[in-house]
Scaffold this motif. Sequence first.
Motif, PDB file in Angstrom:
ATOM      1  N   VAL A  68       9.292  -9.709   4.055  1.00  0.00           N
ATOM      2  CA  VAL A  68       8.534 -10.599   4.939  1.00  0.00           C
ATOM      3  C   VAL A  68       9.387 -11.024   6.129  1.00  0.00           C
ATOM      4  O   VAL A  68       8.925 -11.016   7.283  1.00  0.00           O
ATOM      5  CB  VAL A  68       8.038 -11.833   4.159  1.00  0.00           C
ATOM      6  N   GLU A  76      14.081 -17.146   4.312  1.00  0.00           N
ATOM      7  CA  GLU A  76      13.971 -16.165   3.226  1.00  0.00           C
ATOM      8  C   GLU A  76      13.892 -16.857   1.870  1.00  0.00           C
ATOM      9  O   GLU A  76      13.095 -16.477   1.005  1.00  0.00           O
ATOM     10  CB  GLU A  76      15.150 -15.196   3.256  1.00  0.00           C
ATOM     11  N   THR A  91       6.498 -17.360  11.534  1.00  0.00           N
ATOM     12  CA  THR A  91       6.570 -18.621  10.800  1.00  0.00           C
ATOM     13  C   THR A  91       7.577 -19.565  11.434  1.00  0.00           C
ATOM     14  O   THR A  91       7.331 -20.772  11.545  1.00  0.00           O
ATOM     15  CB  THR A  91       6.962 -18.362   9.334  1.00  0.00           C
ATOM     16  N   TRP A 140       3.114 -10.863   2.714  1.00  0.00           N
ATOM     17  CA  TRP A 140       3.248 -11.704   3.907  1.00  0.00           C
ATOM     18  C   TRP A 140       2.044 -12.629   4.054  1.00  0.00           C
ATOM     19  O   TRP A 140       2.195 -13.827   4.332  1.00  0.00           O
ATOM     20  CB  TRP A 140       3.390 -10.814   5.143  1.00  0.00           C
ATOM     21  N   ALA A 154      10.307 -11.192  -0.274  1.00  0.00           N
ATOM     22  CA  ALA A 154      10.782 -12.197   0.681  1.00  0.00           C
ATOM     23  C   ALA A 154      11.635 -11.546   1.758  1.00  0.00           C
ATOM     24  O   ALA A 154      11.499 -11.858   2.954  1.00  0.00           O
ATOM     25  CB  ALA A 154      11.564 -13.294  -0.044  1.00  0.00           C
ATOM     26  N   GLU A 163       8.551 -10.129  10.087  1.00  0.00           N
ATOM     27  CA  GLU A 163       8.432 -11.102  11.170  1.00  0.00           C
ATOM     28  C   GLU A 163       9.511 -10.882  12.230  1.00  0.00           C
ATOM     29  O   GLU A 163       9.299 -11.176  13.417  1.00  0.00           O
ATOM     30  CB  GLU A 163       8.467 -12.523  10.613  1.00  0.00           C
ATOM     31  N   PHE A 181       2.117 -15.307   1.282  1.00  0.00           N
ATOM     32  CA  PHE A 181       3.069 -16.367   1.643  1.00  0.00           C
ATOM     33  C   PHE A 181       2.487 -17.256   2.726  1.00  0.00           C
ATOM     34  O   PHE A 181       2.549 -18.495   2.644  1.00  0.00           O
ATOM     35  CB  PHE A 181       4.390 -15.777   2.124  1.00  0.00           C
ATOM     36  N   ASP A 187       2.006 -21.214   2.583  1.00  0.00           N
ATOM     37  CA  ASP A 187       2.697 -22.070   3.548  1.00  0.00           C
ATOM     38  C   ASP A 187       1.704 -22.994   4.246  1.00  0.00           C
ATOM     39  O   ASP A 187       1.949 -24.202   4.387  1.00  0.00           O
ATOM     40  CB  ASP A 187       3.421 -21.183   4.565  1.00  0.00           C
ATOM     41  N   TYR A 194      12.745 -19.778   1.301  1.00  0.00           N
ATOM     42  CA  TYR A 194      11.434 -20.432   1.232  1.00  0.00           C
ATOM     43  C   TYR A 194      10.347 -19.433   0.850  1.00  0.00           C
ATOM     44  O   TYR A 194       9.504 -19.709  -0.015  1.00  0.00           O
ATOM     45  CB  TYR A 194      11.132 -21.069   2.583  1.00  0.00           C
ATOM     46  N   VAL A 195      10.352 -18.260   1.475  1.00  0.00           N
ATOM     47  CA  VAL A 195       9.361 -17.232   1.143  1.00  0.00           C
ATOM     48  C   VAL A 195       9.472 -16.860  -0.330  1.00  0.00           C
ATOM     49  O   VAL A 195       8.468 -16.770  -1.052  1.00  0.00           O
ATOM     50  CB  VAL A 195       9.531 -15.988   2.027  1.00  0.00           C
TER      51      VAL A 195
END
Length: 516
Positions: A223, A201, A181, A305, A220, A227, A308, A312, A203-204
């Motif tokens: 995720v 984090e 991301t 994930w 979060a 990543e 999200f 996004d 934001y997730v």
Amino acid sequence: MQRVVAFVLTSVVAASSLHAQTGHPVYGRWGFDTTGIDRSVKPGDDFFSFVNGTWVKNTVIPVDKSVYSPRAAMSDNTEARLRTIMEKAQARAGHAPTTDAGKVGAFYASFMDSARIERLGAKPLAPVLRDIRAATTQRALTALMGKSATGFYGSAFGFGIDADLKHPDRYVVYLNQGGLTLPDRDYYLEPDMSKERAGFEAYVATMLTRLDWPDAAQRAKDVVALETRFAEVSWDRTQQRDYTATYNPMTVQALSTMAPAFDWPGFLANAGLRGESSVIVGEKSAFPKIAAVLAQTPVNVLQAWMAFGATDLAAPYLSSPFVNASFVFRGTVLSGQQAQSERWKRGVHAVSGGDYGAGGHFDRFGNIGWAVGTLYAAQYFPPAAKAKIVALVNDLKAAYRVRIAALDWMSAATRTEALKKLDTYVIKVGYPDTPRDYSRVVIRDDDLVGNVERAAAADWAFYANRRHGPVDRSDWAMTPQTNDAYNGSLRDIVFPAGILPALAAPRLRPSDEHAL
């Protein structure tokens, strides 16, 4: 993180060259803009400040941008033109139009209908989230990633179709690493990026909370950790610039053997590439490692994930809680932008794509930029302008021919090959000769997310359906409204209409529109 990008713009209209027909020199208006120079600075002490100092001091970055430049001002002018086009089209569009102009207007209308969008909230994402929840194994989720070309699905691998770099008469499917991301793998790994990681984090967690996803705060963290593992095994930018290292043709069967934890046949089938026998893999050594990370990750983490990622991607088209959360992260944390763009600007961007110079998160997904480009070229780039630019470029090619013929450091054989290569270049100016066909794309004035998905599906189908045919050398990779140019793999030199005002009016501002 606000930055000012400044440079001295050349204002060449017709550079010193040889006329293609007469062989005589042609001298047009040429030179550069000196008003940005700061003559109080010695060039030997600080050449950047000498060249750009006055411009930097006098330029205020608009609050809805993180950088600014004379070229960005050109994009502002194009954006204002596109607004005019879309608002006129909107007034005549109707509910489900059949013409390109009507579809542009209805798409724009669906974006500008903020009351409807606020009422819907996250409901337009329900089918995607349902698919994600229904995929209860790692392999099922990897197969689902193939839908990322046509819907709001994240993917650990990217894919596209283009001419084969080593066999340019045929198309091929390219596969590349993905799954991140943040803008680059270094954002996950470098100590000085801790602020961006913390913002990521948060934001997730915000997006998953908006979806009422279970254990949003913990997911979060998971995720971000996932990543980060992708980043650790991904190639860096230097490795990705090695065209030899990233050109790895192989059969799908060999790919499945190399990275067996990933459902490649299911992935390709969901991408509309069922039965594809061979592909070109980019970051070869990263593929089995990324696939292994996916296989080792719990299903509930992968589902979070992908949920999200869907949110996004879709955020620009959803209600304000999603839009605002996306702006805080992408606009402020990552770019230093002070304020969000006005809705009409985001609407222009959504319908046209970001090629015209706006940049952003939905540049190339689910828009009808080629239909917009047809309208733009018809209004702002008449055939006479195209003829002038074609003549100018032909003059430059003639000048190159004279120069190459006179080079004393080239052998006769090398000179012959250089001239042969020069003759193979195709000049493309303004807009494609054949418009993109949108006749089967359904666009409605009350279905923004549906418009985006149907436009994305049509765009991908255009490339997927022609992949077994001959390479279309008349093809364009940029829409007519693009503020850029390129020299592509088809040995073409392409000047979209959107960048050509720079040759005549490099300091144009949106307020100058009436003078055009």
